[in-house]
Motif scaffolding. Structure first.
Motif, mmCIF file in Angstrom:
data_model
loop_
_atom_site.group_PDB
_atom_site.id
_atom_site.type_symbol
_atom_site.label_atom_id
_atom_site.label_comp_id
_atom_site.label_asym_id
_atom_site.label_seq_id
_atom_site.Cartn_x
_atom_site.Cartn_y
_atom_site.Cartn_z
ATOM 1 N N THR A 161 78.636 107.720 59.475
ATOM 2 C CA THR A 161 79.497 106.951 60.539
ATOM 3 C C THR A 161 78.768 105.589 61.062
ATOM 4 N N VAL A 174 78.726 103.033 57.892
ATOM 5 C CA VAL A 174 79.919 102.532 57.600
ATOM 6 C C VAL A 174 80.779 101.744 58.737
ATOM 7 N N ARG A 175 80.856 103.002 59.597
ATOM 8 C CA ARG A 175 81.869 102.370 60.941
ATOM 9 C C ARG A 175 81.090 101.401 61.822
ATOM 10 N N TRP A 176 79.742 101.611 62.248
ATOM 11 C CA TRP A 176 79.103 100.719 63.248
ATOM 12 C C TRP A 176 78.228 99.484 62.550
ATOM 13 N N HIS A 178 79.004 98.564 59.440
ATOM 14 C CA HIS A 178 80.013 97.825 58.186
ATOM 15 C C HIS A 178 79.123 97.578 57.033
#
Length: 159
Positions: free
Chosen positions: A131, A134-136, A138
């Motif tokens: 998380t 990848v999500r924060w 990028h």
């Protein structure tokens, strides 16, 4: 005096004058001696008064010097006490400052330790790590990039 007036043999008038002159000279000598003694006594009294006055003056000077010495010692003692007090105050302020820095260092150390513990715990969990990457951020996950890099190297070597 005549012979009829004297009870015994009378001395001649010349003999009496000699005796009276002798006594007069002796009296003059005694008066001179008394005058000499009186002047010597006066000189000794003056000298004694002078010596006593000098002694009193020396005693006053000693008392003034002793008073000045006591005052100087008192002033010096006060200065030393003030200097010692100032040094104690400076040492106390330095200790207080050091104590504040130590407390701050302990707080920062504890915060870093807790942050490291939380970070290592969170980053050891694969889902949390994915998380974050990848999500924060990028980005690609570091372990995928390493595997992808090996796969690319293997495909390049077969080609």
């Amino acid at each position: 005096m005549t012979e009829t007036q004297c009870a015994g043999p009378c001395a001649a008038d010349d003999d009496l004058r000699v005796i009276v002159d002798s006594h007069a000279r002796r009296l003059d000598g005694l008066e001179d001696d008394v005058d000499t003694l009186k002047s010597g006594q006066s000189a000794m009294m003056e000298k004694l008064i002078s010596v006593e006055a000098q002694g009193q003056e020396r005693e006053r000077n000693r008392a003034v010097e002793a008073s000045d010495t006591r005052k100087a010692l008192t002033d010096l003692t006060k200065q030393i006490a003030e200097h010692t007090g100032a040094q104690k105050r400076q040492n106390q302020l330095a200790e207080d400052s050091l104590r504040r820095w130590r407390k701050l260092a302990v707080v920062v150390g504890l915060a870093c330790t807790i942050g490291a513990a939380v970070g290592s715990t969170l980053l050891s969990d694969q889902e949390v790590a994915s998380t974050i990457w990848v999500r924060w951020l990028h980005l690609r996950e570091p372990w995928d990039a390493a595997q992808g890099g090996q796969a690319n190297a293997a495909s390049l070597s077969t080609h």
